[in-house]
Write a protein that holds these residues in place. Structure first.
Motif, PDB file in Angstrom:
ATOM      1  N   GLY A  98       0.784  -1.195   0.155  1.00 24.12           N
ATOM      2  CA  GLY A  98      -0.072   0.018  -0.049  1.00 24.12           C
ATOM      3  C   GLY A  98       0.816   1.131   0.020  1.00 24.12           C
ATOM      4  O   GLY A  98       0.261   2.296   0.222  1.00 24.12           O
ATOM      5  N   ALA A  99       2.161   1.143   0.028  1.00 23.49           N
ATOM      6  CA  ALA A  99       2.974   2.575  -0.385  1.00 23.49           C
ATOM      7  C   ALA A  99       2.459   3.249  -1.543  1.00 23.49           C
ATOM      8  O   ALA A  99       2.297   2.409  -2.763  1.00 23.49           O
ATOM      9  CB  ALA A  99       4.564   2.016  -0.364  1.00 23.49           C
ATOM     10  N   ASP A 100       2.466   4.282  -1.737  1.00 22.75           N
ATOM     11  CA  ASP A 100       2.192   5.101  -2.740  1.00 22.75           C
ATOM     12  C   ASP A 100       3.221   5.732  -3.653  1.00 22.75           C
ATOM     13  O   ASP A 100       3.082   5.859  -4.966  1.00 22.75           O
ATOM     14  CB  ASP A 100       1.572   6.632  -2.360  1.00 22.75           C
ATOM     15  N   ASP A 101       4.440   5.770  -3.100  1.00 24.08           N
ATOM     16  CA  ASP A 101       5.548   6.081  -3.997  1.00 24.08           C
ATOM     17  C   ASP A 101       6.685   5.551  -3.106  1.00 24.08           C
ATOM     18  O   ASP A 101       7.019   4.866  -1.989  1.00 24.08           O
ATOM     19  CB  ASP A 101       5.750   7.488  -3.946  1.00 24.08           C
ATOM     20  N   TYR A 102       8.077   5.401  -3.772  1.00 30.70           N
ATOM     21  CA  TYR A 102       9.215   5.173  -2.974  1.00 30.70           C
ATOM     22  C   TYR A 102      10.564   6.082  -3.612  1.00 30.70           C
ATOM     23  O   TYR A 102      10.351   6.673  -4.652  1.00 30.70           O
ATOM     24  CB  TYR A 102       9.687   3.478  -3.133  1.00 30.70           C
ATOM     25  N   ILE A 103      11.388   6.030  -2.766  1.00 28.55           N
ATOM     26  CA  ILE A 103      12.782   6.960  -3.104  1.00 28.55           C
ATOM     27  C   ILE A 103      13.826   6.115  -2.555  1.00 28.55           C
ATOM     28  O   ILE A 103      13.882   5.639  -1.520  1.00 28.55           O
ATOM     29  CB  ILE A 103      12.738   8.285  -2.404  1.00 28.55           C
ATOM     30  N   THR A 104      14.839   5.680  -3.270  1.00 30.04           N
ATOM     31  CA  THR A 104      15.865   5.070  -3.201  1.00 30.04           C
ATOM     32  C   THR A 104      17.296   5.896  -2.373  1.00 30.04           C
ATOM     33  O   THR A 104      17.401   7.024  -2.861  1.00 30.04           O
ATOM     34  CB  THR A 104      16.497   4.358  -4.472  1.00 30.04           C
ATOM     35  N   LYS A 105      17.686   5.527  -1.438  1.00 31.79           N
ATOM     36  CA  LYS A 105      18.960   6.169  -0.600  1.00 31.79           C
ATOM     37  C   LYS A 105      20.337   5.905  -1.491  1.00 31.79           C
ATOM     38  O   LYS A 105      20.168   4.738  -2.130  1.00 31.79           O
ATOM     39  CB  LYS A 105      18.888   5.604   0.838  1.00 31.79           C
ATOM     40  N   PRO A 106      20.928   6.791  -1.227  1.00 32.89           N
ATOM     41  CA  PRO A 106      20.678   7.993  -0.813  1.00 32.89           C
ATOM     42  C   PRO A 106      20.028   9.025  -1.997  1.00 32.89           C
ATOM     43  O   PRO A 106      20.020   8.790  -3.240  1.00 32.89           O
ATOM     44  CB  PRO A 106      22.374   8.766  -1.114  1.00 32.89           C
ATOM     45  N   PHE A 107      19.354  10.016  -1.431  1.00 36.18           N
ATOM     46  CA  PHE A 107      18.359  10.598  -2.328  1.00 36.18           C
ATOM     47  C   PHE A 107      18.601  11.953  -2.214  1.00 36.18           C
ATOM     48  O   PHE A 107      19.165  12.539  -1.341  1.00 36.18           O
ATOM     49  CB  PHE A 107      16.627  10.381  -1.971  1.00 36.18           C
ATOM     50  N   SER A 108      18.266  12.756  -3.199  1.00 39.82           N
ATOM     51  CA  SER A 108      18.176  14.125  -3.362  1.00 39.82           C
ATOM     52  C   SER A 108      16.988  14.957  -2.462  1.00 39.82           C
ATOM     53  O   SER A 108      15.974  14.447  -2.584  1.00 39.82           O
ATOM     54  CB  SER A 108      18.060  14.787  -4.690  1.00 39.82           C
ATOM     55  N   PRO A 109      17.343  15.754  -1.526  1.00 43.34           N
ATOM     56  CA  PRO A 109      16.335  16.458  -0.515  1.00 43.34           C
ATOM     57  C   PRO A 109      15.082  17.231  -1.345  1.00 43.34           C
ATOM     58  O   PRO A 109      14.142  17.103  -1.134  1.00 43.34           O
ATOM     59  CB  PRO A 109      17.039  17.135   0.345  1.00 43.34           C
TER      60      PRO A 109
END
Length: 236
Positions: A98-109
């Motif tokens: 049920g997550a809506d999106d994801y960001i992979t680390k390391p990420f841009s703030p």
């Protein structure tokens, strides 16, 4: 009134960076360093969105997502998952829960702020007042963002609701996975085809008359993507 973002990560440095950029963007930020604290804050503070690390000590991000989606108080809150894992399977599990999106680390703030804004924008989208889509026994109330089968409310995540609305608004029209990604995220989103497949799997489980049988509402267009069935098909 500022919208509240709950940032959940056990690394204080990441929480600080996320807080600094999100507050600079005009959000109110609260934070938690573990799963139980995240669940407590989500229930008490009713955040507009949760940024959730996958690798938490003890109760990990997948367990937290599962608990959030099972609780009526938090079932609809959007979740952006942070993950240092690069395997596609790990990301798919989060989406299927049920997550809506994801960001992979390391990420841009700055990317984090853009993703948060994009998810909130589609949740608060400019919908036609009192507009309702009727698909057989399924009623999609666009203004109130409620889906019912007969008189029973079906709990959908923000992304699932958006995806269902896009498909059901144009019955019979095939959409490619790339088109659906673009319409849902409304940004320069670098995703992968199975992101949409994961959301479709969840939607079918929730809205199909027989989740274990052949789909009748959301149909696969082989070699293309997906479409919503035309009225003659689902009214039979």
């Amino acid at each position: 009134m500022k919208r509240t973002i709950l940032v959940v990560d056990d690394e204080p440095g990441i929480v600080k960076i996320a807080r600094d950029y999100l507050e600079r963007a005009g959000f109110h930020v609260i934070s938690a360093g573990d799963g139980p604290s995240a669940l407590r804050l989500a229930r008490q503070e009713h955040p507009s969105l949760i940024v959730l690390d996958l690798m938490l000590p003890g109760m990990d991000g997948l367990d937290v997502t599962r608990a959030l989606r099972q609780d009526p108080l938090t079932a609809g809150v959007p979740i952006i998952m942070l993950t240092a894992r690069v395997e596609e399977t790990d990301r798919l599990i989060g989406l299927e829960l049920g997550a809506d999106d994801y960001i992979t680390k390391p990420f841009s703030p700055r990317e984090l702020v853009a993703r948060v804004r994009a998810v909130l924008r589609r949740i608060e989208g400019h919908l036609q007042p009192t507009k309702v889509i009727q698909a057989g026994r399924l009623t999609i109330d666009l203004e109130r963002r409620i889906v019912r089968r007969d008189n029973e409310i079906i709990e959908l995540t923000a992304t699932e609701f958006e995806l269902l609305t896009i498909l059901a608004s144009a019955p019979g029209r095939p959409f490619t996975r790339a088109q659906l990604l673009d319409r849902i995220y409304n940004t320069n989103y670098i995703g992968f085809d199975r992101t949409i497949d994961a959301h479709i799997k969840n939607l079918r489980r929730k809205i199909e008359p027989d989740p274990n049988g052949p789909p009748r509402l959301i149909l696969t267009v082989y070699g293309v993507g997906y479409k919503f069935a035309e009225p003659d098909a689902y009214n039979q």
